[in-house]
Design an enzyme around this catalytic site. Structure first.
Site, PDB file in Angstrom:
ATOM      1  N   GLY A   3      -4.503  -4.256  -3.869  1.00  0.00           N
ATOM      2  CA  GLY A   3      -5.513  -3.236  -4.128  1.00  0.00           C
ATOM      3  C   GLY A   3      -4.759  -1.976  -4.506  1.00  0.00           C
ATOM      4  N   HIS A   4      -4.740  -1.654  -5.781  1.00  0.00           N
ATOM      5  CA  HIS A   4      -3.965  -0.515  -6.270  1.00  0.00           C
ATOM      6  C   HIS A   4      -4.926   0.599  -6.674  1.00  0.00           C
ATOM      7  CE1 HIS A   4      -0.331  -3.328  -7.247  1.00  0.00           C
ATOM      8  NE2 HIS A   4      -0.684  -3.330  -5.988  1.00  0.00           N
ATOM      9  N   ASP A  11       0.804  -1.228   0.000  1.00  0.00           N
ATOM     10  CA  ASP A  11       0.000   0.000   0.000  1.00  0.00           C
ATOM     11  C   ASP A  11       0.835   1.275   0.000  1.00  0.00           C
ATOM     12  OD1 ASP A  11      -2.212  -1.678   0.116  1.00  0.00           O
ATOM     13  OD2 ASP A  11      -2.198  -1.697   2.294  1.00  0.00           O
ATOM     14  N   LYS A  48       1.647   2.206  -5.114  1.00  0.00           N
ATOM     15  CA  LYS A  48       2.158   1.672  -6.389  1.00  0.00           C
ATOM     16  C   LYS A  48       1.220   1.981  -7.553  1.00  0.00           C
ATOM     17  CE  LYS A  48       2.296  -2.344  -4.366  1.00  0.00           C
ATOM     18  NZ  LYS A  48       2.084  -1.971  -2.962  1.00  0.00           N
ATOM     19  N   GLN A  62       2.019  -5.958  -3.274  1.00  0.00           N
ATOM     20  CA  GLN A  62       2.492  -6.079  -1.886  1.00  0.00           C
ATOM     21  C   GLN A  62       3.779  -5.260  -1.695  1.00  0.00           C
ATOM     22  OE1 GLN A  62       1.503  -9.450  -3.494  1.00  0.00           O
ATOM     23  NE2 GLN A  62      -0.421  -8.550  -2.939  1.00  0.00           N
TER      24      GLN A  62
HETATM   25  P1  GDP Z   1      -0.830   0.400  -3.506  1.00  0.00           P
HETATM   26  O1  GDP Z   1      -1.410  -0.896  -3.045  1.00  0.00           O
HETATM   27  O2  GDP Z   1       0.634   0.468  -3.278  1.00  0.00           O
HETATM   28  O3  GDP Z   1      -1.211   0.736  -4.921  1.00  0.00           O
HETATM   29  O4  GDP Z   1      -1.478   1.514  -2.571  1.00  0.00           O
HETATM   30  P2  GDP Z   1      -3.045   1.651  -2.183  1.00  0.00           P
HETATM   31  O5  GDP Z   1      -3.786   2.114  -3.369  1.00  0.00           O
HETATM   32  O6  GDP Z   1      -3.517   0.408  -1.515  1.00  0.00           O
HETATM   33  O7  GDP Z   1      -2.951   2.732  -1.038  1.00  0.00           O
HETATM   34  C1  GDP Z   1      -2.401   3.975  -1.261  1.00  0.00           C
HETATM   35  C2  GDP Z   1      -3.461   5.042  -0.947  1.00  0.00           C
HETATM   36  O8  GDP Z   1      -2.831   6.288  -0.843  1.00  0.00           O
HETATM   37  C3  GDP Z   1      -4.492   5.208  -2.033  1.00  0.00           C
HETATM   38  O9  GDP Z   1      -5.712   5.561  -1.448  1.00  0.00           O
HETATM   39  C4  GDP Z   1      -3.943   6.350  -2.884  1.00  0.00           C
HETATM   40  O10 GDP Z   1      -4.961   7.056  -3.568  1.00  0.00           O
HETATM   41  C5  GDP Z   1      -3.316   7.201  -1.835  1.00  0.00           C
HETATM   42  N1  GDP Z   1      -2.127   7.956  -2.253  1.00  0.00           N
HETATM   43  C6  GDP Z   1      -1.099   7.577  -3.054  1.00  0.00           C
HETATM   44  N2  GDP Z   1      -0.132   8.529  -3.065  1.00  0.00           N
HETATM   45  C7  GDP Z   1      -0.568   9.515  -2.261  1.00  0.00           C
HETATM   46  C8  GDP Z   1      -0.005  10.768  -1.827  1.00  0.00           C
HETATM   47  O11 GDP Z   1       1.116  11.144  -2.179  1.00  0.00           O
HETATM   48  N3  GDP Z   1      -0.758  11.512  -0.954  1.00  0.00           N
HETATM   49  C9  GDP Z   1      -1.977  11.110  -0.516  1.00  0.00           C
HETATM   50  N4  GDP Z   1      -2.634  11.915   0.312  1.00  0.00           N
HETATM   51  N5  GDP Z   1      -2.527   9.949  -0.900  1.00  0.00           N
HETATM   52  C10 GDP Z   1      -1.836   9.168  -1.731  1.00  0.00           C
HETATM   53  P1  IMO Z   2      -0.881  -4.127  -2.299  1.00  0.00           P
HETATM   54  O1  IMO Z   2      -0.439  -4.656  -3.627  1.00  0.00           O
HETATM   55  C1  IMO Z   2      -0.947  -4.628   2.027  1.00  0.00           C
HETATM   56  C2  IMO Z   2      -0.972  -8.726   3.560  1.00  0.00           C
HETATM   57  C3  IMO Z   2      -2.220  -9.192   4.266  1.00  0.00           C
HETATM   58  C4  IMO Z   2      -1.626 -10.192   5.236  1.00  0.00           C
HETATM   59  C5  IMO Z   2      -0.515 -10.829   4.433  1.00  0.00           C
HETATM   60  C6  IMO Z   2      -0.892 -12.136   3.757  1.00  0.00           C
HETATM   61  O2  IMO Z   2      -2.190  -3.424  -2.344  1.00  0.00           O
HETATM   62  O3  IMO Z   2       0.188  -3.356  -1.630  1.00  0.00           O
HETATM   63  P2  IMO Z   2      -2.423 -12.810   1.692  1.00  0.00           P
HETATM   64  O4  IMO Z   2      -3.825 -12.431   1.339  1.00  0.00           O
HETATM   65  O5  IMO Z   2      -1.418 -12.447   0.682  1.00  0.00           O
HETATM   66  O6  IMO Z   2      -2.326 -14.237   2.113  1.00  0.00           O
HETATM   67  O7  IMO Z   2      -2.089 -11.962   3.031  1.00  0.00           O
HETATM   68  O8  IMO Z   2      -0.151  -9.885   3.438  1.00  0.00           O
HETATM   69  N1  IMO Z   2      -1.185  -8.198   2.194  1.00  0.00           N
HETATM   70  C7  IMO Z   2      -1.150  -6.909   1.878  1.00  0.00           C
HETATM   71  N2  IMO Z   2      -0.975  -5.818   2.664  1.00  0.00           N
HETATM   72  N3  IMO Z   2      -1.055  -4.493   0.691  1.00  0.00           N
HETATM   73  C8  IMO Z   2      -1.201  -5.569  -0.112  1.00  0.00           C
HETATM   74  O9  IMO Z   2      -1.175  -5.469  -1.448  1.00  0.00           O
HETATM   75  C9  IMO Z   2      -1.287  -6.844   0.483  1.00  0.00           C
HETATM   76  N4  IMO Z   2      -1.451  -8.100   0.005  1.00  0.00           N
HETATM   77  C10 IMO Z   2      -1.370  -8.919   1.055  1.00  0.00           C
HETATM   78  O10 IMO Z   2      -2.866  -8.132   4.916  1.00  0.00           O
HETATM   79  O11 IMO Z   2      -1.048  -9.508   6.309  1.00  0.00           O
HETATM   80 MG    MG Z   3      -2.925  -1.596  -1.821  1.00  0.00          MG
END
Ligand code: GDP
Ligand code: IMO
Ligand code: MG
Length: 420
Positions: A39-40, A12, A15, A221
């Protein structure tokens, strides 16, 4: 030529946003591991969308998107994601390709994930329950079904055989839930998946490399969730690090050029497991609220804490990170002071490395404190306009890690990225 974007923490890191930002510079965007546990989040014309398996380049017309062999694919989730993408006017069938070697997540994999987690009680991993672990177990255990198998006549019989094996495991767990509705959905989604461009991913991508096309590999991840190098057993089941690009796409290591490592300006983790710099106080709560730190896939609150340079240095080392992208810097805008962990006290001794079993040793993070910048940075476009306090924070990171922070993300929007 292949560049990689990957997370350096526990996922998270942002990415999705960063891949979407850079996609314009590439011809192919490819996922190489993970599955719908990812979840991107992206904002496309102000609309929020969360992608789980479709590469984050899908919103750029004319780009090829590939789901590589290293991914474990859930047809049901893919069907839903495709509907969301189509609603934004994207003709995904044209630009989305799937490797025939990618393993399928079956309904029983999801059931096994749930049964296994329940059986662990307090020691549960905190899995997303998407069936990731059991699907990868069937891959390495040499039982799984792959996307290419969908095109064979024997698919249903092979499915039934595997399902029976899974049923015995579920019986062992005493798992009683009825999953017939999951199976119904699965077979509908299988029909949908058969209509895709199912390709030999390794020839597909290497031919493109040969022609001089540019490939962007999108990690899921983060490095601390890597099955080998993360905080095992509290990890996911794939190699999330840059080496995963080679095995997850069929690319030779010499083809890899830049490795962009993404880190938040602080740190989060969702699910169980060690997190030395976790803040269980008001500051942690403040970061969670301002940063909206709730899981994109499961909605669970993310644990929040200070940036951990011991872990980041480890991530730089195992990935060969060449540039760092610091995200969510704006979330720290209101803090009076910030901390950076630069070593661990492990059983009374100062250490600068990640220990073998973090959860089994007593780690006390040692911090350096920085003054907060107390300024809204979300509209800043130039590095020079960033507050001096923030520049000090960044130069400390540069020096400590020996890898430069080249971009600073100052908001979730597509255009909120400052070049250092
Ligand atoms: P990912 O899994 O690495 O793609 O990240 P996620 O989408 O799960 O979580 C990142 C969250 O931070 C999302 O809600 C993005 O919209 C938000 N986000 C990403 N970059 C920034 C930033 O620079 N500032 C803020 N405020 N939010 C951001
Ligand atoms: P993105 O790509 C954050 C965590 C789960 C759990 C562990 C194992 O959005 O960054 P799994 O379902 O893979 O067996 O879970 O890994 N986990 C993540 N945490 N971002 C993710 O993906 C994750 N994918 C798995 O919360 O701790
Ligand atoms: Mg994510």
């Amino acid at each position: 030529m292949v560049d990689v974007i990957l997370g350096m923490q526990w996922g998270d890191e942002g990415k999705g946003k960063i891949v979407d930002y850079f996609a314009k510079n590439y011809d192919v965007i490819a996922r190489f591991q993970g599955g719908p546990n990812a979840g991107h989040t992206l904002y496309v014309e102000g609309k929020k969308i969360v992608l789980h398996q479709i590469p984050s380049g899908i919103f750029h017309t004319g780009k090829t998107n590939l789901i590589g062999n290293g991914v474990v694919l859930d047809a049901v989730t893919l069907k839903k994601e495709c509907a969301n993408v189509a609603a934004l006017g994207i003709d995904y069938k044209k630009n989305l390709f799937i490797s025939e070697r990618a393993h399928l997540i079956l309904p029983t994999h999801r059931a096994l994930d749930k049964a296994s987690e329940l059986s662990k009680g307090n020691e549960k991993i905190g899995s997303t329950l998407k069936g990731i672990g059991p699907a990868y177990m069937d891959k390495t255990g040499r039982n799984g079904l792959r996307v290419g198998n969908l095109l064979e006549k024997s698919f249903t019989t092979d499915y039934i055989k595997l399902r029976m094996k899974h049923q015995r495991l579920l019986d062992n767990f005493n798992f009683q839930e009825d999953i017939s509705s999951w199976e119904e959905e699965f077979f509908e989604a299988v029909e949908f998946l058969r209509e895709f461009k199912i390709v030999n991913g390794e020839y597909f991508i290497n031919e493109k490399i040969q022609k001089g096309q540019k490939i962007l590999a999108e990690g899921a991840q983060g490095s601390m969730l890597d099955v080998d190098f993360g905080t095992f057993p509290f990890v996911t089941s794939s190699n999330t690090i840059s080496a995963g690009v080679c095995t997850g796409l069929g690319i030779a290591p010499q083809k890899i050029n830049e490795v962009f490592g993404i880190s938040k300006a602080y740190c989060t983790r969702v699910g169980s497991g060690p997190f030395p710099t976790e803040l269980l106080d008001e500051t942690g709560e403040k970061i969670r609220t301002i940063g909206n730190e709730f899981g994109s896939t499961t909605g669970r609150p993310r644990r929040c804490g200070w940036i951990d340079l011991v872990a980041l240095q480890f991530a730089c080392m195992i990935n060969g990170v060449t540039q760092i992208i610091m995200t969510k810097a704006d979330i720290l805008d209101n803090l009076d002071e910030l901390k950076v962990c630069n070593s661990y006290m492990v059983n009374g001794e100062e250490k600068k490395y990640v220990p073998f079993q973090m959860q089994k040793v007593n780690i006390e993070p040692l911090y350096k404190t920085f003054t907060g910048w107390k300024k809204d940075i979300t509209q800043i476009k130039e590095f020079n306009a960033l507050p001096g306090e923030m520049k000090s924070y960044i130069s400390y990171l540069n020096e400590f890690l020996g890898v430069p922070v080249k971009y600073i993300s100052n908001g979730p929007g597509r255009d909120q990225l400052v070049v250092a």
